[in-house]
Design a protein around this motif. Sequence first.
Motif, PDB file in Angstrom:
ATOM      1  N   TRP A  98       0.854  -1.188   0.000  1.00  0.00           N
ATOM      2  CA  TRP A  98       0.000   0.000   0.000  1.00  0.00           C
ATOM      3  C   TRP A  98       0.885   1.232   0.000  1.00  0.00           C
ATOM      4  O   TRP A  98       1.845   1.303   0.772  1.00  0.00           O
ATOM      5  CB  TRP A  98      -0.856   0.053   1.258  1.00  0.00           C
ATOM      6  N   SER A 118       2.147  10.659   8.465  1.00  0.00           N
ATOM      7  CA  SER A 118       1.905   9.898   7.254  1.00  0.00           C
ATOM      8  C   SER A 118       1.113   8.640   7.595  1.00  0.00           C
ATOM      9  O   SER A 118       0.922   8.319   8.769  1.00  0.00           O
ATOM     10  CB  SER A 118       3.228   9.544   6.584  1.00  0.00           C
ATOM     11  N   LEU A 119       0.651   7.954   6.589  1.00  0.00           N
ATOM     12  CA  LEU A 119      -0.076   6.700   6.794  1.00  0.00           C
ATOM     13  C   LEU A 119      -0.072   5.884   5.513  1.00  0.00           C
ATOM     14  O   LEU A 119       0.310   6.371   4.447  1.00  0.00           O
ATOM     15  CB  LEU A 119      -1.508   6.978   7.247  1.00  0.00           C
ATOM     16  N   HIS A 120      -0.521   4.642   5.640  1.00  0.00           N
ATOM     17  CA  HIS A 120      -0.659   3.784   4.461  1.00  0.00           C
ATOM     18  C   HIS A 120      -2.129   3.684   4.059  1.00  0.00           C
ATOM     19  O   HIS A 120      -3.004   3.651   4.919  1.00  0.00           O
ATOM     20  CB  HIS A 120      -0.128   2.374   4.750  1.00  0.00           C
ATOM     21  N   THR A 150      -4.827   2.354   0.442  1.00  0.00           N
ATOM     22  CA  THR A 150      -4.876   1.771  -0.900  1.00  0.00           C
ATOM     23  C   THR A 150      -4.939   2.842  -1.990  1.00  0.00           C
ATOM     24  O   THR A 150      -4.405   2.673  -3.071  1.00  0.00           O
ATOM     25  CB  THR A 150      -6.114   0.874  -1.051  1.00  0.00           C
ATOM     26  N   LEU A 187      -7.813   9.557   2.727  1.00  0.00           N
ATOM     27  CA  LEU A 187      -8.567  10.624   3.388  1.00  0.00           C
ATOM     28  C   LEU A 187      -9.316  10.077   4.602  1.00  0.00           C
ATOM     29  O   LEU A 187      -9.322  10.673   5.686  1.00  0.00           O
ATOM     30  CB  LEU A 187      -9.560  11.201   2.375  1.00  0.00           C
ATOM     31  N   ASN A 198      -8.636   7.288   6.272  1.00  0.00           N
ATOM     32  CA  ASN A 198      -7.688   6.877   7.307  1.00  0.00           C
ATOM     33  C   ASN A 198      -7.139   8.086   8.054  1.00  0.00           C
ATOM     34  O   ASN A 198      -6.938   8.040   9.267  1.00  0.00           O
ATOM     35  CB  ASN A 198      -6.524   6.086   6.690  1.00  0.00           C
ATOM     36  N   VAL A 202      -7.169   8.528  11.955  1.00  0.00           N
ATOM     37  CA  VAL A 202      -5.924   8.481  12.720  1.00  0.00           C
ATOM     38  C   VAL A 202      -5.559   9.854  13.293  1.00  0.00           C
ATOM     39  O   VAL A 202      -5.067   9.951  14.406  1.00  0.00           O
ATOM     40  CB  VAL A 202      -4.769   7.956  11.831  1.00  0.00           C
TER      41      VAL A 202
END
Lengths: 93, 250
Positions: A4, A24-26, A28, A34, A36, A40
């Motif tokens: 991802w 930051s994040l992972h 798909t 957006l 997530n 988070v």
Amino acid sequence: MKNWPLWEVFIRSKNGLHHKHVGSLHATDEEMALQNARDVYTRRSEGVSIWVVESKHITASNPEESGELFEPAQDKVYRHPTFYELPNELEHI
Amino acid sequence: MNDTLFKYLIQLGDNSLILGHRLSELCGHGPILEVDMALTNIALDLMGQARNYYQYAAEIEGKGRTEDDLAMLRDAREYRNCLLVEQANEDFAYTITRQFFFDAFHLPLMEAMKGSNDERLSAIAHKSYKEVSYHYRYSSEWMKRLGDGTEESHSRIQDAVDDLWMYIGELCEVSDVDQAAIDAGLGVDLNAIRQTVEQNIKEVLKEATIQIPEISFKQSGGKSGIHTEQLGFILAELQWMQRAYPNMEW
């Protein structure tokens, strides 16, 4: 999930303020990024607006070049507007 | 006391409590951090809704019971949640499918409940509607990605849809409690939202390239207290501390 893509998240905490990088994040794809980011990074009412950008689209300066990039500005104090008196009502400056 | 309102609140509260509990089982066990937090957020929304319903129910009952008594000290037969919400997490496909089916029902339910003639119920619906809108968005986006994703994700989400399909008929089934609440003007007429629920489900499944199962058999019973074997295990975990150490607090 290992492949991802990584996304950078920017949050505007209040109307009138600018977006700030928060982490930051992972995810798909951009829609899930957006969602997530909402889950988070805005759980404690941190934001009114979210931007996400896939990390690979960010071009960053090279830390090894920080000498040539940033040091020349250090001895140019006259570029700071410190010689003006600001009215008290002005915020966020 | 208003018996109809009390029973109606219990039915609503039990759906939120049991589904919230199921999702809370994944806290710290989600497939990745982002999904873990998203599901936990949804669990917290549902727990908050359950509290709103139980607090109100405890007040109108007026027998000194509290929200905690209602959540923690009833037996399985006294729970009125639909069977769908008590089904196990199994894997991510089942978890998301269960959530999506419930959200596809929950959203029009909350929208219609805003119009309840009971002011407090209407206020709860206004607050919950915003939360549920997000749940629906989250679960339906995942349905599309799993259905239209890889070969494996497609076959796993299709299995989950096939297995859980028989539980969705109960969602819009009008129980005696529903009927009394409809007659009193405080409850939602489930016949009136059924079409929206079905449309929500079909549209998303279509976009997700998931086959609509040709299963007409439907499971029901939860709304009259007849549950699947799953609920007993949930209550064992949910209630054991209050049962083993009555009135304990921390």
